[in-house]
Design a protein around this motif. Structure first.
Motif, PDB file in Angstrom:
ATOM      1  N   LYS A 157      -7.537  12.012 -20.795  1.00 42.15           N
ATOM      2  CA  LYS A 157      -8.349  11.824 -19.598  1.00 42.15           C
ATOM      3  C   LYS A 157      -7.575  11.152 -18.458  1.00 42.15           C
ATOM      4  CE  LYS A 157     -12.768  11.533 -22.044  1.00 42.15           C
ATOM      5  NZ  LYS A 157     -13.969  10.701 -22.308  1.00 42.15           N
ATOM      6  N   ASN A 158      -6.396  10.677 -18.758  1.00 41.96           N
ATOM      7  CA  ASN A 158      -5.621   9.979 -17.744  1.00 41.96           C
ATOM      8  C   ASN A 158      -4.952  10.986 -16.815  1.00 41.96           C
ATOM      9  OD1 ASN A 158      -4.136   8.197 -16.258  1.00 41.96           O
ATOM     10  ND2 ASN A 158      -2.840   7.488 -17.925  1.00 41.96           N
ATOM     11  N   LYS A 159      -5.293  10.936 -15.510  1.00 41.24           N
ATOM     12  CA  LYS A 159      -4.723  11.910 -14.564  1.00 41.24           C
ATOM     13  C   LYS A 159      -3.312  11.546 -14.139  1.00 41.24           C
ATOM     14  CE  LYS A 159      -6.536  10.011 -10.196  1.00 41.24           C
ATOM     15  NZ  LYS A 159      -7.305  10.337  -8.981  1.00 41.24           N
ATOM     16  N   TYR A 160      -2.881  10.320 -14.439  1.00 44.00           N
ATOM     17  CA  TYR A 160      -1.533   9.892 -14.086  1.00 44.00           C
ATOM     18  C   TYR A 160      -0.610  10.031 -15.297  1.00 44.00           C
ATOM     19  CZ  TYR A 160      -3.835   8.108  -9.951  1.00 44.00           C
ATOM     20  OH  TYR A 160      -4.578   8.010  -8.795  1.00 44.00           O
ATOM     21  N   LYS A 161       0.401  10.867 -15.158  1.00 42.77           N
ATOM     22  CA  LYS A 161       1.307  11.191 -16.256  1.00 42.77           C
ATOM     23  C   LYS A 161       2.748  10.855 -15.870  1.00 42.77           C
ATOM     24  CE  LYS A 161      -2.030  13.275 -18.612  1.00 42.77           C
ATOM     25  NZ  LYS A 161      -2.515  12.781 -19.916  1.00 42.77           N
ATOM     26  N   LEU A 162       3.572  10.633 -16.878  1.00 42.59           N
ATOM     27  CA  LEU A 162       4.994  10.447 -16.643  1.00 42.59           C
ATOM     28  C   LEU A 162       5.609  11.718 -16.074  1.00 42.59           C
ATOM     29  CD1 LEU A 162       6.108   8.501 -19.848  1.00 42.59           C
ATOM     30  CD2 LEU A 162       6.011   7.621 -17.508  1.00 42.59           C
ATOM     31  N   LEU A 214       0.832  -1.214   0.000  1.00 39.16           N
ATOM     32  CA  LEU A 214       0.000   0.000   0.000  1.00 39.16           C
ATOM     33  C   LEU A 214       0.863   1.260   0.000  1.00 39.16           C
ATOM     34  CD1 LEU A 214      -2.555  -1.282   2.633  1.00 39.16           C
ATOM     35  CD2 LEU A 214      -3.097  -0.791   0.234  1.00 39.16           C
ATOM     36  N   MET A 215       1.936   1.239   0.762  1.00 42.57           N
ATOM     37  CA  MET A 215       2.811   2.406   0.889  1.00 42.57           C
ATOM     38  C   MET A 215       3.495   2.732  -0.445  1.00 42.57           C
ATOM     39  SD  MET A 215       5.859   2.844   3.686  1.00 42.57           S
ATOM     40  CE  MET A 215       6.724   4.400   3.942  1.00 42.57           C
ATOM     41  N   THR A 216       4.076   1.715  -1.084  1.00 41.93           N
ATOM     42  CA  THR A 216       4.781   1.961  -2.341  1.00 41.93           C
ATOM     43  C   THR A 216       3.826   2.409  -3.449  1.00 41.93           C
ATOM     44  OG1 THR A 216       4.656  -0.421  -2.802  1.00 41.93           O
ATOM     45  CG2 THR A 216       6.716   0.410  -1.919  1.00 41.93           C
ATOM     46  N   PHE A 217       2.670   1.770  -3.536  1.00 44.04           N
ATOM     47  CA  PHE A 217       1.737   2.152  -4.598  1.00 44.04           C
ATOM     48  C   PHE A 217       1.078   3.504  -4.335  1.00 44.04           C
ATOM     49  CE2 PHE A 217       2.122  -2.110  -6.291  1.00 44.04           C
ATOM     50  CZ  PHE A 217       1.984  -1.880  -7.653  1.00 44.04           C
ATOM     51  N   TYR A 218       0.895   3.846  -3.062  1.00 49.64           N
ATOM     52  CA  TYR A 218       0.369   5.184  -2.770  1.00 49.64           C
ATOM     53  C   TYR A 218       1.325   6.253  -3.274  1.00 49.64           C
ATOM     54  CZ  TYR A 218      -0.223   9.534  -0.284  1.00 49.64           C
ATOM     55  OH  TYR A 218      -0.322  10.876  -0.002  1.00 49.64           O
ATOM     56  N   TYR A 219       2.600   6.124  -2.915  1.00 48.74           N
ATOM     57  CA  TYR A 219       3.579   7.133  -3.348  1.00 48.74           C
ATOM     58  C   TYR A 219       3.789   7.090  -4.866  1.00 48.74           C
ATOM     59  CZ  TYR A 219       4.790   8.383   1.429  1.00 48.74           C
ATOM     60  OH  TYR A 219       4.744   8.850   2.719  1.00 48.74           O
ATOM     61  N   LEU A 220       3.732   5.907  -5.445  1.00 45.75           N
ATOM     62  CA  LEU A 220       3.893   5.795  -6.887  1.00 45.75           C
ATOM     63  C   LEU A 220       2.752   6.511  -7.622  1.00 45.75           C
ATOM     64  CD1 LEU A 220       5.636   4.460  -9.135  1.00 45.75           C
ATOM     65  CD2 LEU A 220       4.012   2.557  -9.074  1.00 45.75           C
ATOM     66  N   PHE A 221       1.520   6.246  -7.205  1.00 40.96           N
ATOM     67  CA  PHE A 221       0.370   6.889  -7.833  1.00 40.96           C
ATOM     68  C   PHE A 221       0.386   8.400  -7.588  1.00 40.96           C
ATOM     69  CE2 PHE A 221      -0.912   2.785  -8.742  1.00 40.96           C
ATOM     70  CZ  PHE A 221      -2.159   2.721  -9.353  1.00 40.96           C
ATOM     71  N   SER A 222       0.658   8.800  -6.355  1.00 43.56           N
ATOM     72  CA  SER A 222       0.647  10.225  -6.019  1.00 43.56           C
ATOM     73  C   SER A 222       1.736  10.978  -6.777  1.00 43.56           C
ATOM     74  CB  SER A 222       0.849  10.432  -4.513  1.00 43.56           C
ATOM     75  OG  SER A 222      -0.208   9.869  -3.785  1.00 43.56           O
ATOM     76  N   LEU A 223       2.885  10.344  -6.926  1.00 43.13           N
ATOM     77  CA  LEU A 223       4.001  10.970  -7.633  1.00 43.13           C
ATOM     78  C   LEU A 223       3.656  11.229  -9.092  1.00 43.13           C
ATOM     79  CD1 LEU A 223       6.967  11.890  -7.314  1.00 43.13           C
ATOM     80  CD2 LEU A 223       7.659   9.567  -7.943  1.00 43.13           C
ATOM     81  N   HIS A 224       2.866  10.345  -9.689  1.00 45.49           N
ATOM     82  CA  HIS A 224       2.507  10.481 -11.105  1.00 45.49           C
ATOM     83  C   HIS A 224       1.173  11.192 -11.320  1.00 45.49           C
ATOM     84  CE1 HIS A 224       5.564   7.282 -11.269  1.00 45.49           C
ATOM     85  NE2 HIS A 224       5.808   7.738 -12.478  1.00 45.49           N
ATOM     86  N   ASN A 225       0.521  11.579 -10.224  1.00 45.87           N
ATOM     87  CA  ASN A 225      -0.738  12.321 -10.342  1.00 45.87           C
ATOM     88  C   ASN A 225      -0.433  13.744 -10.806  1.00 45.87           C
ATOM     89  OD1 ASN A 225      -3.199  13.652  -9.992  1.00 45.87           O
ATOM     90  ND2 ASN A 225      -3.746  12.396  -8.222  1.00 45.87           N
ATOM     91  N   SER A 226      -0.974  14.126 -11.933  1.00 41.89           N
ATOM     92  CA  SER A 226      -0.671  15.437 -12.516  1.00 41.89           C
ATOM     93  C   SER A 226      -1.142  16.597 -11.650  1.00 41.89           C
ATOM     94  CB  SER A 226      -1.288  15.546 -13.912  1.00 41.89           C
ATOM     95  OG  SER A 226      -2.691  15.305 -13.866  1.00 41.89           O
ATOM     96  N   LYS A 227      -2.057  16.323 -10.714  1.00 45.84           N
ATOM     97  CA  LYS A 227      -2.561  17.378  -9.834  1.00 45.84           C
ATOM     98  C   LYS A 227      -1.565  17.718  -8.717  1.00 45.84           C
ATOM     99  CE  LYS A 227      -7.464  16.282 -10.547  1.00 45.84           C
ATOM    100  NZ  LYS A 227      -8.734  15.882  -9.884  1.00 45.84           N
ATOM    101  N   ASN A 228      -0.676  16.793  -8.418  1.00 39.91           N
ATOM    102  CA  ASN A 228       0.304  17.021  -7.357  1.00 39.91           C
ATOM    103  C   ASN A 228       1.534  17.709  -7.930  1.00 39.91           C
ATOM    104  OD1 ASN A 228      -1.350  15.691  -5.482  1.00 39.91           O
ATOM    105  ND2 ASN A 228      -0.476  13.702  -5.990  1.00 39.91           N
ATOM    106  N   GLN A 229       1.653  19.000  -7.677  1.00 42.84           N
ATOM    107  CA  GLN A 229       2.758  19.781  -8.233  1.00 42.84           C
ATOM    108  C   GLN A 229       4.032  19.671  -7.403  1.00 42.84           C
ATOM    109  OE1 GLN A 229       2.479  21.298 -11.240  1.00 42.84           O
ATOM    110  NE2 GLN A 229       0.450  20.321 -11.269  1.00 42.84           N
ATOM    111  N   LYS A 230       3.904  19.470  -6.084  1.00 38.26           N
ATOM    112  CA  LYS A 230       5.075  19.353  -5.212  1.00 38.26           C
ATOM    113  C   LYS A 230       5.525  17.901  -5.179  1.00 38.26           C
ATOM    114  CE  LYS A 230       3.895  23.277  -2.234  1.00 38.26           C
ATOM    115  NZ  LYS A 230       3.631  23.723  -0.837  1.00 38.26           N
TER     116      LYS A 230
END
Length: 321
Positions: free
Chosen positions: A257-262, A195-211
């Motif tokens: 439409k994909n919110k997760y970007k490289l 859960l921890m690794t996938f949370y940070y992985l998804f959040s890191l690639h979420n285009s809404k998270n600028q920091k």
């Protein structure tokens, strides 16, 4: 004014729904279903191992730990047994599992749990015995698993789904059995690291998270902890799952439409560098504490818990646990 601010702050804390939820978790964990201390066969071996590690470190021995452990009991065995050379006599003293080569490598490679328990023993100024330190560790893992299940659920959908996912995870019978007894700690922490690794992985690639900085650090720590856990499902299989996500992301990142970007390649580089530094430092300190060379534990992990168990045929005890 300061008193009013403090009072208001404390009121906000106790009125918070999250505080109430964590309070109920705490009460439920320690009072309604107290930890019984039934650690099972493997758990008892770990307790014996950790107790001897503490004694070894405090006595400032120079010889490698397992040589010290064997020498420590050899004289006693020689005086009390008819055949001191018979290796099976260690079974009588709970030492057999610690003094066979495959299990020695196994105990060396399960770095994370052993380091956390050893650290807790010193954090509490040696007032808690190793079994009590394990109970504290159990609660930390339980609470962290709930938190990251909530955070992951909130990331992929919303907070309501996060609460549902967290409740399902920590109330799962198999998870509860592993967590409450800690029969095999390296398996009990697997849901947390997943859960921890996938949370940070998804959040890191979420285009809404600028920091991205805090997420890079969090992801690095998650990767390092998963690897140091020394369990093939966390330091081998989980890494493959993360790699598969990256591949899927590369293939579908162009969809509008994909919110997760490289992300910038520099973030991947920083993540790997930080994770690598943490792995080398923690494993190196652990190896040194046990009287071996700085990279010894790392060599054992690679030899028996990752590619070594596949390409060199080092399956045996390692793949079973």
């Amino acid at each position: 004014k300061v008193k009013l601010l403090v009072k208001k702050y404390m009121q906000n804390i106790f009125q918070s729904g999250n505080t109430l939820l964590f309070g109920l978790l705490f009460i439920g964990f320690f009072l309604i279903f107290p930890q019984r201390g039934n650690f099972g066969d493997d758990g008892n071996i770990f307790i014996i191992f950790q107790s001897n590690v503490i004694e070894y470190v405090e006595s400032e021995n120079k010889e490698p730990f397992f040589k010290y452990l064997k020498n420590k009991h050899s004289e006693f065995h020689k005086n009390h047994l008819a055949d001191p050379e018979e290796k099976n006599h260690y079974k009588l003293f709970g030492m057999y599992g610690l003094l066979t080569a495959p299990v020695q490598d196994f105990n060396i490679s399960i770095i994370l749990s052993r380091v956390v328990e050893f650290s807790l023993y010193h954090i509490f100024f040696k007032k808690l015995d190793i079994e009590q330190c394990i109970v504290v560790y159990i609660f930390i893992v339980f609470l962290a698993t709930f938190v990251y299940a909530f955070k992951f659920g909130s990331e992929v959908l919303d907070k309501s789904f996060g609460i549902i996912l967290a409740t399902i995870v920590v109330s799962n019978i198999y998870y509860a059995q592993l967590n409450r007894t800690f029969l095999v700690s390296h398996i009990a922490v697997y849901p947390l690291f997943f859960l921890m690794t996938f949370y940070y992985l998804f959040s890191l690639h979420n285009s809404k998270n600028q920091k991205k900085g805090p997420l890079v650090v969090g992801f690095s720590i998650a990767l390092a902890l998963a690897f140091l856990n020394g369990y093939p499902n966390t330091n081998f299989v989980l890494m493959g799952l993360l790699g598969a996500f990256i591949v899927v992301l590369v293939l579908f990142s162009g969809l509008n439409k994909n919110k997760y970007k490289l992300i910038n390649i520099g973030h991947y580089v920083y993540t790997l560098i930080i994770a690598l530094i943490l792995v080398i430092l923690v494993s190196g300190v652990w190896s040194t504490l046990l009287g071996y060379d700085f990279l010894y534990a790392l060599k054992v992990i690679f030899g028996t818990r990752t590619w070594g168990m596949v390409f060199e045929g080092n399956l045996g005890y390692s793949i079973l646990v």
